[in-house]
Motif scaffolding. Structure first.
Motif, PDB file in Angstrom:
ATOM      1  N   LEU A  52      13.371  12.643  10.248  1.00 47.46           N
ATOM      2  CA  LEU A  52      12.563  11.531  10.639  1.00 47.46           C
ATOM      3  C   LEU A  52      11.528  11.089   9.638  1.00 47.46           C
ATOM      4  CD1 LEU A  52      12.581  10.077  13.586  1.00 47.46           C
ATOM      5  CD2 LEU A  52      10.584  11.206  14.117  1.00 47.46           C
ATOM      6  N   ILE A  53      10.859  11.906   8.940  1.00 44.51           N
ATOM      7  CA  ILE A  53       9.871  11.931   8.127  1.00 44.51           C
ATOM      8  C   ILE A  53      10.274  11.307   6.779  1.00 44.51           C
ATOM      9  CG2 ILE A  53       8.207  13.093   6.292  1.00 44.51           C
ATOM     10  CD1 ILE A  53       7.341  14.792   8.631  1.00 44.51           C
ATOM     11  N   VAL A  54      11.590  11.822   6.307  1.00 47.06           N
ATOM     12  CA  VAL A  54      12.156  11.205   5.120  1.00 47.06           C
ATOM     13  C   VAL A  54      12.702   9.844   5.327  1.00 47.06           C
ATOM     14  CG1 VAL A  54      14.395  11.167   3.629  1.00 47.06           C
ATOM     15  CG2 VAL A  54      13.105  13.357   4.137  1.00 47.06           C
ATOM     16  N   GLY A  55      13.290   9.528   6.605  1.00 52.67           N
ATOM     17  CA  GLY A  55      13.715   8.183   7.026  1.00 52.67           C
ATOM     18  C   GLY A  55      12.488   7.268   6.935  1.00 52.67           C
ATOM     19  N   ALA A  56      11.288   7.529   7.776  1.00 50.00           N
ATOM     20  CA  ALA A  56      10.220   6.787   7.825  1.00 50.00           C
ATOM     21  C   ALA A  56       9.475   6.512   6.559  1.00 50.00           C
ATOM     22  CB  ALA A  56       9.184   7.482   8.720  1.00 50.00           C
ATOM     23  N   THR A  57       9.740   7.290   5.370  1.00 50.77           N
ATOM     24  CA  THR A  57       9.089   6.873   4.146  1.00 50.77           C
ATOM     25  C   THR A  57      10.058   5.999   3.014  1.00 50.77           C
ATOM     26  OG1 THR A  57       9.650   9.097   3.205  1.00 50.77           O
ATOM     27  CG2 THR A  57       7.305   8.653   4.360  1.00 50.77           C
ATOM     28  N   GLY A  58      11.041   5.695   3.494  1.00 45.88           N
ATOM     29  CA  GLY A  58      11.938   5.314   2.788  1.00 45.88           C
ATOM     30  C   GLY A  58      12.252   3.654   3.010  1.00 45.88           C
ATOM     31  N   TRP A  59      11.737   3.158   4.037  1.00 43.42           N
ATOM     32  CA  TRP A  59      12.100   1.744   4.315  1.00 43.42           C
ATOM     33  C   TRP A  59      11.401   0.475   3.556  1.00 43.42           C
ATOM     34  CZ3 TRP A  59       8.404  -1.202   6.394  1.00 43.42           C
ATOM     35  CH2 TRP A  59       7.128  -0.688   7.044  1.00 43.42           C
ATOM     36  N   PHE A  60      10.115   0.904   2.765  1.00 44.92           N
ATOM     37  CA  PHE A  60       9.137   0.209   2.303  1.00 44.92           C
ATOM     38  C   PHE A  60      10.089  -0.898   1.282  1.00 44.92           C
ATOM     39  CE2 PHE A  60       6.790   3.796   2.721  1.00 44.92           C
ATOM     40  CZ  PHE A  60       6.284   3.792   3.854  1.00 44.92           C
ATOM     41  N   ALA A  81       0.988  -1.232  -0.151  1.00 46.55           N
ATOM     42  CA  ALA A  81       0.035   0.129   0.216  1.00 46.55           C
ATOM     43  C   ALA A  81       0.827   1.324   0.158  1.00 46.55           C
ATOM     44  CB  ALA A  81      -1.095   0.098   1.137  1.00 46.55           C
ATOM     45  N   ALA A  82       1.809   1.505   0.775  1.00 51.58           N
ATOM     46  CA  ALA A  82       2.721   2.463   1.007  1.00 51.58           C
ATOM     47  C   ALA A  82       3.517   2.701  -0.463  1.00 51.58           C
ATOM     48  CB  ALA A  82       3.792   2.355   2.105  1.00 51.58           C
ATOM     49  N   LEU A  83       3.980   1.765  -1.165  1.00 51.30           N
ATOM     50  CA  LEU A  83       4.741   1.725  -2.363  1.00 51.30           C
ATOM     51  C   LEU A  83       3.721   2.117  -3.558  1.00 51.30           C
ATOM     52  CD1 LEU A  83       7.105  -1.265  -2.282  1.00 51.30           C
ATOM     53  CD2 LEU A  83       7.723   1.087  -2.199  1.00 51.30           C
ATOM     54  N   ALA A  84       2.595   2.096  -3.193  1.00 49.44           N
ATOM     55  CA  ALA A  84       1.376   2.495  -4.372  1.00 49.44           C
ATOM     56  C   ALA A  84       1.444   4.091  -4.501  1.00 49.44           C
ATOM     57  CB  ALA A  84       0.074   1.816  -4.018  1.00 49.44           C
ATOM     58  N   ILE A  85       1.930   4.724  -3.466  1.00 48.98           N
ATOM     59  CA  ILE A  85       1.796   6.285  -2.987  1.00 48.98           C
ATOM     60  C   ILE A  85       3.150   6.677  -3.345  1.00 48.98           C
ATOM     61  CG2 ILE A  85       1.412   8.417  -1.993  1.00 48.98           C
ATOM     62  CD1 ILE A  85      -0.265   6.398   0.190  1.00 48.98           C
ATOM     63  N   PRO A  86       3.327   7.507  -4.670  1.00 49.39           N
ATOM     64  CA  PRO A  86       4.777   8.043  -4.737  1.00 49.39           C
ATOM     65  C   PRO A  86       5.338   8.677  -3.571  1.00 49.39           C
ATOM     66  CG  PRO A  86       3.408   8.596  -6.592  1.00 49.39           C
ATOM     67  CD  PRO A  86       2.501   8.028  -5.532  1.00 49.39           C
ATOM     68  N   ARG A  87       6.721   8.426  -3.281  1.00 49.82           N
ATOM     69  CA  ARG A  87       7.300   8.918  -2.004  1.00 49.82           C
ATOM     70  C   ARG A  87       7.281  10.189  -1.804  1.00 49.82           C
ATOM     71  NH1 ARG A  87      13.391   7.459  -0.218  1.00 49.82           N
ATOM     72  NH2 ARG A  87      13.139   8.343   1.892  1.00 49.82           N
ATOM     73  N   LEU A  88       7.530  11.014  -3.092  1.00 47.53           N
ATOM     74  CA  LEU A  88       7.338  12.342  -3.148  1.00 47.53           C
ATOM     75  C   LEU A  88       5.990  12.971  -2.620  1.00 47.53           C
ATOM     76  CD1 LEU A  88       9.427  14.894  -3.774  1.00 47.53           C
ATOM     77  CD2 LEU A  88       8.123  14.964  -5.892  1.00 47.53           C
ATOM     78  N   PHE A  89       5.045  12.504  -3.146  1.00 45.33           N
ATOM     79  CA  PHE A  89       3.666  12.894  -2.619  1.00 45.33           C
ATOM     80  C   PHE A  89       3.322  12.546  -1.244  1.00 45.33           C
ATOM     81  CE2 PHE A  89       1.827  12.399  -7.238  1.00 45.33           C
ATOM     82  CZ  PHE A  89       2.533  13.357  -7.383  1.00 45.33           C
ATOM     83  N   LEU A  90       3.953  11.502  -0.834  1.00 41.25           N
ATOM     84  CA  LEU A  90       3.913  10.972   0.539  1.00 41.25           C
ATOM     85  C   LEU A  90       4.311  12.142   1.458  1.00 41.25           C
ATOM     86  CD1 LEU A  90       2.543   8.732   1.939  1.00 41.25           C
ATOM     87  CD2 LEU A  90       4.680   7.582   2.165  1.00 41.25           C
ATOM     88  N   LEU A  91       5.525  12.598   1.199  1.00 39.75           N
ATOM     89  CA  LEU A  91       6.517  13.509   1.803  1.00 39.75           C
ATOM     90  C   LEU A  91       5.851  14.935   1.632  1.00 39.75           C
ATOM     91  CD1 LEU A  91       9.946  12.614   0.563  1.00 39.75           C
ATOM     92  CD2 LEU A  91       9.329  12.533   2.994  1.00 39.75           C
TER      93      LEU A  91
END
Lengths: 279, 323
Positions: free
Chosen positions: A146-154, A119-129
């Motif tokens: 923290l936010i950049v780190g928390a969106t990069g582990w998928f 699900a997380a990978l279905a949203i582009p990281r940039l939009f999520l950020l």
């Protein structure tokens, strides 16, 4: 299975990796050492002479606020590199833990974690950020990291999970189990250390990705906030004088390009070194 | 002699296209203190699965039949779960595997890996665990044990690695050592050395050994008893000398006939026809029937283990009715 030391050793014998390492060392050294000798990155020593071209006094010229571009590229490098390193360390750690748990326990744990990742990978990281960063007017540096780190582990968690699924069936894991090793010991002594190779590749390539992300977000004004210098922020600041003082944006852009190129060269070489079919 | 490990009516099932298959189907044996029991059979006969079941290591989706019983002294091994199970694995029963090239973790030194086995079961410092590891390496016949502690698995030969595996298995001083084809992946000269090490340890530590092998040659002179397995069942069991003197089951006889002899007249080897059928295709009645040179009149019915001599049993009707 190839131990980590041999992977790094083999990557170190490849030309592009050496070039990448040399460039990266130069960038890091510059970021660490140069600010010591140069004036404060926020100082405005010469308010009448903003936007000066490169000269012996200002090797990369000055920006429209007359700040020395070299100084700001060097100290912005500190910030950009530190943000990238910490954020990647964070996302690699989270990714490794989730991947380990999913791969080791399987079943419901695996299904839950992996559907979440899907699900997380279905949203582009940039939009999520953008979504997350919009919560702040001026985002604190720590929160940004923290936010950049928390969106990069998928992606990392998928990678580690795949490795764990493979390693779980190896003879030495079976042997460890036969000798009474519990889940903790199997995961952190037998599975994780042997998955470090691919993890290292992911981390290296991740650094480049985060530097670009940070630059992009700072350029949009959502990243690192002025007056803290960052490469993306500098390009953002200098866009008004792009024609009259191009050096103010060209040099930070060059720094971004060189750094990302160097970590990608290293990452690719590590990946080739891991690939048994690789040259 | 006291019975240390008793396996009774062990059955292991796997799901198959049509219901279930039972690759281990009613195996019973007893292992006595300080003795070596050899479990012999071709690949696919269920001998490795039997050994894995003892420590509940049957790979998924295999299931041990709840009616089976495996007892270690007074402990019901199949009832153990979690921590209690881990206390038995390694501590009371050690295990070594077939392929020493892949059974060691490539990223840690051998000293680390032996020390890990010690510290998993004893509350000792890393330093004293390493000292103990060095002594163990000496015990399994590795010269320059102190120097080898810091070696990584890839720096060692196959024979050395198998010695390290044995040292790891011995780390927690188990009462029983299960050796699953310990020499199959090794050169013949190294094979003899490893067997020598195992036999020495059995004698010096009073340890019992369950030796899983397909090689009758390494059984002679090493094992006290031999159980021959075929298609998930024990088909013949006897003291080693008795079995070698009077192999009685047609399958055991076939095994002996297919091994070259150093003494006696030179002749052609007689292989057993065909190969072990997979568990999905086991015949009803005697499972060896399709390959059997005799085919007893009653072989449509599965024979039980029948007395074939003193302390000697086999699963063939000729024991009762030699025609």
């Amino acid at each position: 299975m190839i131990p980590l030391a041999r992977v790094v050793g083999s990557a170190g014998r490849r030309g592009p990796a050496r070039a990448g390492a040399a460039i990266l060392c130069l960038v890091i050294l510059g970021a660490l050492v140069a600010p010591i000798f140069l004036q404060s990155p926020t100082a405005q020593p010469d308010i009448q002479h903003g936007g000066q071209p490169p000269s012996p006094g200002h090797l990369m010229g000055t920006d429209q606020l007359s700040r020395d571009v070299l100084t700001r590229v060097a100290s912005g490098g500190r910030v950009s590199l530190a943000v990238a390193a910490v954020a990647v360390a964070l996302s690699v750690t989270i990714g490794a833990l989730f991947g380990l748990a999913a791969g080791y326990w399987g079943g419901a744990v695996d299904a839950l974690i992996m559907r979440l990742v899907d699900a997380a990978l279905a949203i582009p990281r940039l939009f999520l950020l953008l979504l997350l960063l919009a919560l702040w007017e001026r985002i604190p540096l720590a929160a940004f990291i923290l936010i950049v780190g928390a969106t990069g582990w998928f992606g990392t968690s998928r990678l580690v999970r795949a490795e764990v699924l493979r390693l779980r069936e190896t003879d030495y894991v079976r042997a460890a189990r036969a000798l009474g090793a519990g889940p903790g010991r199997i995961m952190f002594r037998h599975l994780l250390p042997n998955a470090l190779g691919p993890l290292l590749v992911a981390a290296t390539l991740g650094i480049g990705e985060v530097i670009l992300l940070e630059a992009g977000l700072s350029f949009l004004g959502l990243g690192i906030q002025p007056p803290t210098p960052s490469w993306g922020g500098m390009i953002f600041d200098a866009k008004e004088v792009l024609v009259t003082a191009p050096w103010a944006s060209v040099f930070p852009a060059l720094a971004i390009a060189l750094t990302v190129l160097s970590v990608n060269l290293i990452g690719d070489a590590l990946r080739d070194a891991l690939d048994p079919q690789g040259a | 002699m006291t019975t240390l490990l008793e396996v009774r009516d062990l059955r292991v099932s796997f799901p198959a296209a049509a219901g279930q298959v039972w690759p281990v189907d009613g195996v019973s044996f007893a292992l006595e203190q300080g003795k070596t029991l050899a479990l012999v059979g071709e690949s696919g006969c269920g001998k490795s699965l039997t050994s894995l079941a003892i420590l509940q290591l049957v790979p998924a989706p295999g299931v041990i039949d709840p009616a089976s019983a495996i007892r270690l002294g007074a402990t019901d091994l199949l009832a153990l779960r979690g921590e209690a199970l881990r206390q038995v694995r390694g501590r009371r029963i050690g295990m070594i595997f077939q392929d020493p090239m892949t059974s060691l973790n490539p990223v840690f030194t051998v000293g680390d890996q032996i020390a890990e086995g010690i510290r998993a079961h004893f509350d000792v410092s890393r330093r004293s665990a390493l000292a103990r590891a060095e002594a163990l390496l000496g015990e399994v016949g590795i010269g320059d044990a102190a120097g080898r502690l810091g070696a990584y698995p890839h720096q060692l030969s196959g024979g050395m690695r198998q010695r390290v595996m044995i040292a790891i298995a011995l780390a927690a001083e188990p009462e029983i050592l299960i050796a699953d084809e310990p020499t199959t992946a090794l050169d013949v000269t190294v094979q003899a050395q490893i067997l020598e090490v195992l036999d020495g340890l059995r004698a010096s530590r009073g340890m019992a050994i369950l030796l899983i092998t397909h090689d009758l040659g390494i059984v002679a002179g090493r094992a006290d008893r031999v159980a021959v397995m075929y298609a998930g069942q024990i088909v013949e069991e006897a003291p080693t000398a008795e079995l070698f003197a009077r192999p009685s089951h047609p399958y055991t006889q076939g095994l002996f006939a297919s091994v070259p002899r150093l003494t006696g007249p030179v002749g052609r080897l007689t292989p057993i026809r065909g190969s072990v059928p997979p568990p999905t295709a086991w015949p009803t009645g005697c499972r060896f029937r399709p390959r059997c040179p005799i085919v007893h009149a009653r072989s449509e019915t599965m024979p039980p283990l029948l007395a074939a001599g003193p302390d000697h049993r086999m699963r063939c009707w000729i024991a009762e009715d030699p025609r």
